[in-house]
Design a protein around this motif. Structure first.
Motif, mmCIF file in Angstrom:
data_model
loop_
_atom_site.group_PDB
_atom_site.id
_atom_site.type_symbol
_atom_site.label_atom_id
_atom_site.label_comp_id
_atom_site.label_asym_id
_atom_site.label_seq_id
_atom_site.Cartn_x
_atom_site.Cartn_y
_atom_site.Cartn_z
ATOM 1 N N ALA A 1 -1.786 -3.706 -0.868
ATOM 2 C CA ALA A 1 -1.944 -3.851 -2.315
ATOM 3 C C ALA A 1 -0.630 -4.077 -3.044
ATOM 4 N N LEU A 2 0.438 -3.391 -2.630
ATOM 5 C CA LEU A 2 1.680 -3.386 -3.401
ATOM 6 C C LEU A 2 2.350 -4.752 -3.560
ATOM 7 N N PRO A 3 2.250 -5.661 -2.581
ATOM 8 C CA PRO A 3 2.883 -6.980 -2.798
ATOM 9 C C PRO A 3 2.358 -7.730 -4.013
ATOM 10 N N ARG A 4 1.208 -7.305 -4.563
ATOM 11 C CA ARG A 4 0.663 -7.977 -5.746
ATOM 12 C C ARG A 4 1.459 -7.641 -7.006
ATOM 13 N N ALA A 5 2.246 -6.564 -6.952
ATOM 14 C CA ALA A 5 3.038 -6.161 -8.115
ATOM 15 C C ALA A 5 4.507 -6.469 -7.861
ATOM 16 N N ARG A 6 5.275 -6.615 -8.925
ATOM 17 C CA ARG A 6 6.692 -6.945 -8.789
ATOM 18 C C ARG A 6 7.596 -5.803 -9.244
ATOM 19 N N ALA A 7 7.530 -5.446 -10.517
ATOM 20 C CA ALA A 7 8.402 -4.399 -11.047
ATOM 21 C C ALA A 7 8.019 -3.050 -10.454
ATOM 22 N N LEU A 8 9.008 -2.151 -10.330
ATOM 23 C CA LEU A 8 8.778 -0.850 -9.705
ATOM 24 C C LEU A 8 7.732 -0.044 -10.461
ATOM 25 N N GLU A 9 7.803 -0.014 -11.779
ATOM 26 C CA GLU A 9 6.814 0.745 -12.552
ATOM 27 C C GLU A 9 5.411 0.185 -12.352
ATOM 28 N N GLU A 10 5.313 -1.140 -12.236
ATOM 29 C CA GLU A 10 4.012 -1.772 -11.984
ATOM 30 C C GLU A 10 3.487 -1.377 -10.611
ATOM 31 N N LYS A 11 4.377 -1.324 -9.615
ATOM 32 C CA LYS A 11 3.978 -0.889 -8.275
ATOM 33 C C LYS A 11 3.508 0.572 -8.295
ATOM 34 N N HIS A 12 4.195 1.404 -9.079
ATOM 35 C CA HIS A 12 3.807 2.810 -9.191
ATOM 36 C C HIS A 12 2.405 2.944 -9.766
ATOM 37 N N GLN A 13 2.128 2.216 -10.841
ATOM 38 C CA GLN A 13 0.801 2.280 -11.460
ATOM 39 C C GLN A 13 -0.273 1.755 -10.513
ATOM 40 N N LEU A 14 0.051 0.695 -9.773
ATOM 41 C CA LEU A 14 -0.895 0.169 -8.787
ATOM 42 C C LEU A 14 -1.115 1.195 -7.683
ATOM 43 N N GLY A 15 -0.029 1.876 -7.252
ATOM 44 C CA GLY A 15 -0.152 2.909 -6.235
ATOM 45 C C GLY A 15 -1.074 4.041 -6.666
ATOM 46 N N LEU A 16 -1.004 4.439 -7.942
ATOM 47 C CA LEU A 16 -1.896 5.480 -8.462
ATOM 48 C C LEU A 16 -3.353 5.039 -8.391
ATOM 49 N N ARG A 17 -3.605 3.779 -8.725
ATOM 50 C CA ARG A 17 -4.987 3.279 -8.684
ATOM 51 C C ARG A 17 -5.496 3.218 -7.244
ATOM 52 N N VAL A 18 -4.634 2.772 -6.323
ATOM 53 C CA VAL A 18 -5.040 2.714 -4.917
ATOM 54 C C VAL A 18 -5.315 4.119 -4.383
ATOM 55 N N MET A 19 -4.480 5.083 -4.754
ATOM 56 C CA MET A 19 -4.680 6.462 -4.296
ATOM 57 C C MET A 19 -6.016 7.007 -4.787
ATOM 58 N N GLU A 20 -6.374 6.704 -6.047
ATOM 59 C CA GLU A 20 -7.663 7.175 -6.558
ATOM 60 C C GLU A 20 -8.821 6.523 -5.821
ATOM 61 N N GLU A 21 -8.659 5.252 -5.455
ATOM 62 C CA GLU A 21 -9.720 4.564 -4.720
ATOM 63 C C GLU A 21 -9.882 5.129 -3.314
ATOM 64 N N VAL A 22 -8.759 5.437 -2.656
ATOM 65 C CA VAL A 22 -8.812 5.875 -1.258
ATOM 66 C C VAL A 22 -9.111 7.366 -1.135
ATOM 67 N N LEU A 23 -8.427 8.186 -1.940
ATOM 68 C CA LEU A 23 -8.551 9.641 -1.804
ATOM 69 C C LEU A 23 -9.448 10.276 -2.863
ATOM 70 N N GLY A 24 -9.728 9.532 -3.939
ATOM 71 C CA GLY A 24 -10.586 10.069 -4.991
ATOM 72 C C GLY A 24 -9.836 10.742 -6.123
ATOM 73 N N PHE A 25 -8.523 10.777 -6.067
ATOM 74 C CA PHE A 25 -7.693 11.401 -7.096
ATOM 75 C C PHE A 25 -6.283 10.857 -6.959
ATOM 76 N N SER A 26 -5.432 11.192 -7.918
ATOM 77 C CA SER A 26 -4.007 10.891 -7.808
ATOM 78 C C SER A 26 -3.229 12.083 -8.344
ATOM 79 N N VAL A 27 -1.920 12.091 -8.112
ATOM 80 C CA VAL A 27 -1.072 13.176 -8.603
ATOM 81 C C VAL A 27 0.151 12.572 -9.281
ATOM 82 N N VAL A 28 0.622 13.252 -10.331
ATOM 83 C CA VAL A 28 1.792 12.781 -11.069
ATOM 84 C C VAL A 28 2.665 13.968 -11.447
ATOM 85 N N ARG A 29 3.952 13.677 -11.624
ATOM 86 C CA ARG A 29 4.856 14.677 -12.191
ATOM 87 C C ARG A 29 4.562 14.826 -13.676
#
Length: 268
Positions: free
Chosen positions: A60-88
């Protein structure tokens, strides 16, 4: 000068064994009968959850460019795979903590991996004193391996240097984005999970997992946050086992809840 020394001591005392021994009764302690019993779930289930997430992130991550965009995409992928996400986020006990996110009807289930403790791995005989001064993010494993989870100063520079050193062709073997506010693997925030308090009991426990060669694809290693400080020169880095410290839920955790664990472990 006294205030500076006092500040250093307040941070370092949690890794000074005589002080810990004298103050155990005053601290919240996680007690286990032996190393083998200190598991919420089997290690292979920890790795199964991690590889499901890292595989999905890798595609999934190659679809995003900027680091913050990759982070937000990572949160969405985590919710899809694990059912939740975690943040500081701001902690209920002050400072920074880690909070569960997700839909109102979803929740972390007991036995799910909710975070990883990032950082360089130091064997018991390797020097870590300089890195530990003023550093409250050094985690000591049951077997004496230390994990330096500080994302600032000398610890940050050392981690970046070791990631640049240990490459397999074009592949990097550890994530460096956990050193920023935008980790591409949202799990890599475990160093910010706070210790339980009297009014806020623990809901996760540390589980130390030794990952052997082949158990995690080399293509996914750049999403995991741990690397050896000084590996043996005569063994290829791809053939070395390494340590992960997962934080595993000990009960169901609802969205909006902060994660709490125990810093001290006594092995009988």
């Amino acid at each position: 000068m006294f205030k500076k020394l006092s500040s250093i001591w307040q941070s370092y005392k949690y890794r000074f064994v005589p002080w810990i021994a004298l103050n155990l009764k005053k601290r919240s302690v996680r007690s286990v009968e032996n190393v083998a019993s200190d598991k919420v779930i089997p290690d292979d289930l920890v790795l199964q959850q991690l590889t499901c997430l890292t595989s999905a992130l890798r595609f999934a991550l190659p679809r995003a460019r900027a680091l913050e965009e990759k982070h937000q995409l990572g949160l969405r992928v985590m919710e899809e795979v694990l059912g939740f996400s975690v943040v500081r986020a701001a902690s209920h006990v002050g400072g920074t903590g880690v909070v569960v996110q997700g839909k109102a009807q979803s929740r972390v289930q007991r036995g799910q991996v909710v975070a990883l403790y990032p950082g360089l791995l130091y064997l018991p005989f390797q020097p870590i004193f300089l890195q530990s001064v003023g550093n409250s993010f050094v985690f000591r494993c049951i077997d004496g391996v230390h994990v330096d989870g500080n994302d600032r100063r000398i610890s940050k520079a050392a981690f970046r240097s070791c990631v640049g050193r240990d490459r397999v062709g074009y592949l990097t073997l550890a994530d460096t984005t956990w050193l920023t506010p935008h980790p591409v693997n949202p799990l890599n925030v475990g160093q910010y999970v706070n210790n339980r308090t009297a009014g806020r009991p623990s809901n996760v426990a540390y589980q130390e997992v030794t990952v052997r060669p082949g158990e995690v694809a080399l293509e996914d290693r750049h999403l995991l946050p741990n690397l050896w400080y000084s590996p043996p020169a005569d063994v290829p880095v791809a053939d070395l086992p390494f340590r992960l410290v997962a934080l595993v839920a000990t009960r169901d955790v609802a969205p909006g809840e902060e994660l709490f664990s125990d810093y001290f472990t006594v092995v009988h």
